[in-house]
Motif scaffolding. Structure first.
Motif, PDB file in Angstrom:
ATOM      1  N   LYS A 107     -11.152 -12.238 -36.163  1.00  0.00           N
ATOM      2  CA  LYS A 107     -11.868 -13.378 -35.583  1.00  0.00           C
ATOM      3  C   LYS A 107     -12.331 -13.069 -34.159  1.00  0.00           C
ATOM      4  CE  LYS A 107     -11.390 -18.348 -34.717  1.00  0.00           C
ATOM      5  NZ  LYS A 107     -10.473 -19.525 -34.819  1.00  0.00           N
ATOM      6  N   GLN A 108     -11.430 -12.417 -33.388  1.00  0.00           N
ATOM      7  CA  GLN A 108     -11.789 -12.092 -32.004  1.00  0.00           C
ATOM      8  C   GLN A 108     -12.883 -11.026 -31.953  1.00  0.00           C
ATOM      9  OE1 GLN A 108      -9.553 -12.610 -28.431  1.00  0.00           O
ATOM     10  NE2 GLN A 108      -8.954 -10.443 -28.536  1.00  0.00           N
ATOM     11  N   ALA A 109     -12.749 -10.001 -32.785  1.00  0.00           N
ATOM     12  CA  ALA A 109     -13.753  -8.943 -32.807  1.00  0.00           C
ATOM     13  C   ALA A 109     -15.115  -9.498 -33.213  1.00  0.00           C
ATOM     14  CB  ALA A 109     -13.333  -7.825 -33.759  1.00  0.00           C
ATOM     15  N   GLN A 110     -15.136 -10.343 -34.218  1.00  0.00           N
ATOM     16  CA  GLN A 110     -16.400 -10.910 -34.696  1.00  0.00           C
ATOM     17  C   GLN A 110     -17.050 -11.794 -33.635  1.00  0.00           C
ATOM     18  OE1 GLN A 110     -16.275 -13.766 -37.994  1.00  0.00           O
ATOM     19  NE2 GLN A 110     -17.798 -12.485 -39.036  1.00  0.00           N
ATOM     20  N   SER A 111     -16.239 -12.596 -32.956  1.00  0.00           N
ATOM     21  CA  SER A 111     -16.770 -13.484 -31.917  1.00  0.00           C
ATOM     22  C   SER A 111     -17.369 -12.679 -30.774  1.00  0.00           C
ATOM     23  CB  SER A 111     -15.654 -14.395 -31.402  1.00  0.00           C
ATOM     24  OG  SER A 111     -16.093 -15.145 -30.293  1.00  0.00           O
ATOM     25  N   ARG A 112     -16.655 -11.648 -30.336  1.00  0.00           N
ATOM     26  CA  ARG A 112     -17.136 -10.841 -29.232  1.00  0.00           C
ATOM     27  C   ARG A 112     -18.358 -10.014 -29.637  1.00  0.00           C
ATOM     28  NH1 ARG A 112     -11.297  -8.835 -26.734  1.00  0.00           N
ATOM     29  NH2 ARG A 112     -10.923 -10.689 -25.438  1.00  0.00           N
ATOM     30  N   TYR A 113     -18.354  -9.528 -30.858  1.00  0.00           N
ATOM     31  CA  TYR A 113     -19.510  -8.789 -31.367  1.00  0.00           C
ATOM     32  C   TYR A 113     -20.757  -9.658 -31.306  1.00  0.00           C
ATOM     33  CZ  TYR A 113     -22.460  -6.266 -34.735  1.00  0.00           C
ATOM     34  OH  TYR A 113     -23.491  -5.601 -35.342  1.00  0.00           O
ATOM     35  N   GLN A 114     -20.644 -10.885 -31.778  1.00  0.00           N
ATOM     36  CA  GLN A 114     -21.795 -11.795 -31.777  1.00  0.00           C
ATOM     37  C   GLN A 114     -22.233 -12.119 -30.347  1.00  0.00           C
ATOM     38  OE1 GLN A 114     -23.553 -12.578 -34.387  1.00  0.00           O
ATOM     39  NE2 GLN A 114     -22.145 -11.520 -35.785  1.00  0.00           N
ATOM     40  N   THR A 115     -21.292 -12.250 -29.441  1.00  0.00           N
ATOM     41  CA  THR A 115     -21.625 -12.529 -28.044  1.00  0.00           C
ATOM     42  C   THR A 115     -22.449 -11.400 -27.443  1.00  0.00           C
ATOM     43  OG1 THR A 115     -19.648 -13.882 -27.692  1.00  0.00           O
ATOM     44  CG2 THR A 115     -20.643 -12.894 -25.738  1.00  0.00           C
ATOM     45  N   LEU A 116     -22.044 -10.167 -27.697  1.00  0.00           N
ATOM     46  CA  LEU A 116     -22.726  -9.026 -27.100  1.00  0.00           C
ATOM     47  C   LEU A 116     -24.088  -8.772 -27.737  1.00  0.00           C
ATOM     48  CD1 LEU A 116     -19.753  -6.529 -26.561  1.00  0.00           C
ATOM     49  CD2 LEU A 116     -20.912  -7.920 -24.841  1.00  0.00           C
ATOM     50  N   ILE A 117     -24.186  -8.863 -29.059  1.00  0.00           N
ATOM     51  CA  ILE A 117     -25.483  -8.555 -29.670  1.00  0.00           C
ATOM     52  C   ILE A 117     -26.486  -9.691 -29.443  1.00  0.00           C
ATOM     53  CG2 ILE A 117     -24.443  -7.053 -31.385  1.00  0.00           C
ATOM     54  CD1 ILE A 117     -25.057  -9.224 -33.472  1.00  0.00           C
ATOM     55  N   ALA A 118     -25.982 -10.901 -29.161  1.00  0.00           N
ATOM     56  CA  ALA A 118     -26.911 -11.976 -28.800  1.00  0.00           C
ATOM     57  C   ALA A 118     -27.602 -11.646 -27.482  1.00  0.00           C
ATOM     58  CB  ALA A 118     -26.164 -13.300 -28.696  1.00  0.00           C
ATOM     59  N   ARG A 119     -26.881 -10.954 -26.604  1.00  0.00           N
ATOM     60  CA  ARG A 119     -27.447 -10.578 -25.314  1.00  0.00           C
ATOM     61  C   ARG A 119     -28.219  -9.279 -25.398  1.00  0.00           C
ATOM     62  NH1 ARG A 119     -24.115 -11.108 -19.659  1.00  0.00           N
ATOM     63  NH2 ARG A 119     -25.911 -10.881 -18.268  1.00  0.00           N
ATOM     64  N   TRP A 120     -27.672  -8.321 -26.164  1.00  0.00           N
ATOM     65  CA  TRP A 120     -28.305  -7.004 -26.297  1.00  0.00           C
ATOM     66  C   TRP A 120     -28.365  -6.641 -27.777  1.00  0.00           C
ATOM     67  CZ3 TRP A 120     -23.946  -6.967 -22.681  1.00  0.00           C
ATOM     68  CH2 TRP A 120     -24.345  -7.118 -21.339  1.00  0.00           C
TER      69      TRP A 120
END
Length: 389
Positions: A107-120
């Motif tokens: 859950k944490q990895a998926q949330s952070r992944y989405q946060t970063l790719i939304a920006r880059w």
């Protein structure tokens, strides 16, 4: 018949092989829902292991977890009508992760992944290999990493030292273990598929000067530079000395260099490792006889090979088969051998030892550290060598 523990092990293997592609949403059209047949036995098989069937059915009757469990009826001549577990159905990676106790990390990895790719968005593919970073970094470390990426992306050629960056909590200890990560992610953000720059070049930062340690083993040479005998300085500063040395030793171990006594016309460089290329920036070395003495292992020969590409006349000493075999009692393991099958700048004798080490001719990953060679053997050898050059 698959028990819940059997299914857990199966899902753990699948998660291990697939979680990175799942993170990037590359699940495949037909992968979900994931259906796992639980191995309903035939009546004959059930009769041979009645107690095993009871345990199997009971285990699934008492099971509670993610996913849907389907049951079926079997009408058997001898055992009658039996309701048995048939299939476990999982609808996505979330349920797989929960099944094997990885739900929080996923859950944490998926949330952070989405946060970063939304920006880059360009991070979508390279981030996959950093699942553990996304899953396990503390909040402060993750925020610091994201803040540093953001600042560098906005200031791609700042020319600052890393510690000068206005990123909260950034220090040398934090950065030292993460330069590879930051370099890879910045290369992706900048759209550079080649990614052949080092960390400082990639991030537009100024690299701290590489300090080189040199001992001067001749009183006359020490007088030449005001009496100093042990100098640690950037290579650019050492280049300006124009020291008239006749013999230059390059040794891997610091204490080996410290143990060396005075020797006419000689200096010694210590603990350069693969940074031996910096010596190419010392013009006064071209007038000296240069001698390399490293560890008798594959990396020692790889460093010799690298050094010789900058110092073509470089000679090696105490890196032969006889020295290796005479010190067998002091061998240790080389944890990971150098990858190259061949090093073209080694001479025939050196190449023979390198190949012997690679081929495990004398044992598994044999290594003789330079400092283990008896000093009453090593020092006279160095003195004789200087006398013949």
């Amino acid at each position: 018949m698959k028990l819940p523990e059997d299914v857990r092990q199966l899902l753990a293997r699948r998660f291990q092989s697939k979680h990175r592609s799942w993170l990037a949403g590359e699940s495949g059209e037909n992968q979900w829902p994931l259906k796992i047949a639980l191995g309903v036995p035939t009546e004959q098989a059930a009769l041979r292991q009645v107690e095993g069937v009871r345990v199997w059915v009971s285990a699934w009757q008492h099971w509670h977890g993610p996913g849907a469990l389907s049951w079926c009826e079997r009408r058997w001549k001898t055992l009658g009508v039996q309701r048995v577990p048939d299939t476990l159905i999982l609808n996505g990676p979330d349920e797989v992760a929960q099944w094997i106790g990885e739900g929080t990390r996923w859950k944490q990895a998926q949330s952070r992944y989405q946060t970063l790719i939304a920006r880059w968005p360009l991070l979508a593919r390279p981030l996959r290999k950093y699942f553990d970073v996304l899953a396990d970094y503390g909040d402060a470390d993750f925020r610091r990493m994201a803040d540093m990426l953001a600042w560098i992306a906005s200031h791609p050629n700042s020319g600052l030292y890393p510690r000068q960056l206005p990123v909260s909590g950034l220090d040398s200890k934090w950065l030292d273990g993460r330069t590879g990560l930051l370099k890879d992610l910045m290369a992706a953000i900048q759209g550079d598929a080649a990614n052949d720059l080092d960390f400082y070049e990639r991030c537009g930062l100024k690299a701290p000067p590489l300090l080189v340690r040199m001992r001067i083993l001749d009183q006359g040479l020490r007088t030449w530079i005001g009496g100093m005998g042990d100098i640690t300085a950037p290579v650019e500063d050492l280049a300006r000395i124009h020291l008239p040395a006749s013999h230059v030793f390059i040794v891997e171990n610091l204490q080996t260099g410290l143990a060396m006594s005075d020797m006419p016309g000689a200096v010694v460089f210590m603990r350069l490792g693969y940074n031996v290329n910096v010596l190419a920036g010392l013009p006064w070395l071209t007038h000296a006889q240069c001698i390399y003495w490293g560890d008798l292992d594959t990396h020692g020969f790889a460093i010799l090979h690298r050094a010789r590409s900058y110092l073509p006349g470089l000679r090696s000493v105490l890196m032969d088969e006889d020295t290796l075999l005479r010190h067998k009692a002091l061998w240790v393991d080389e944890k990971e051998q150098h990858a190259a099958a061949e090093l073209t700048l080694l001479n025939e004798t050196e190449r023979e030892v390198y190949q012997g080490l690679k081929q495990q001719r004398w044992g598994q990953n044999v290594r003789l550290e330079q400092e283990r060679i008896a000093w009453d053997t090593a020092w006279p050898t160095l003195q004789r060598l200087v006398g013949t050059l």
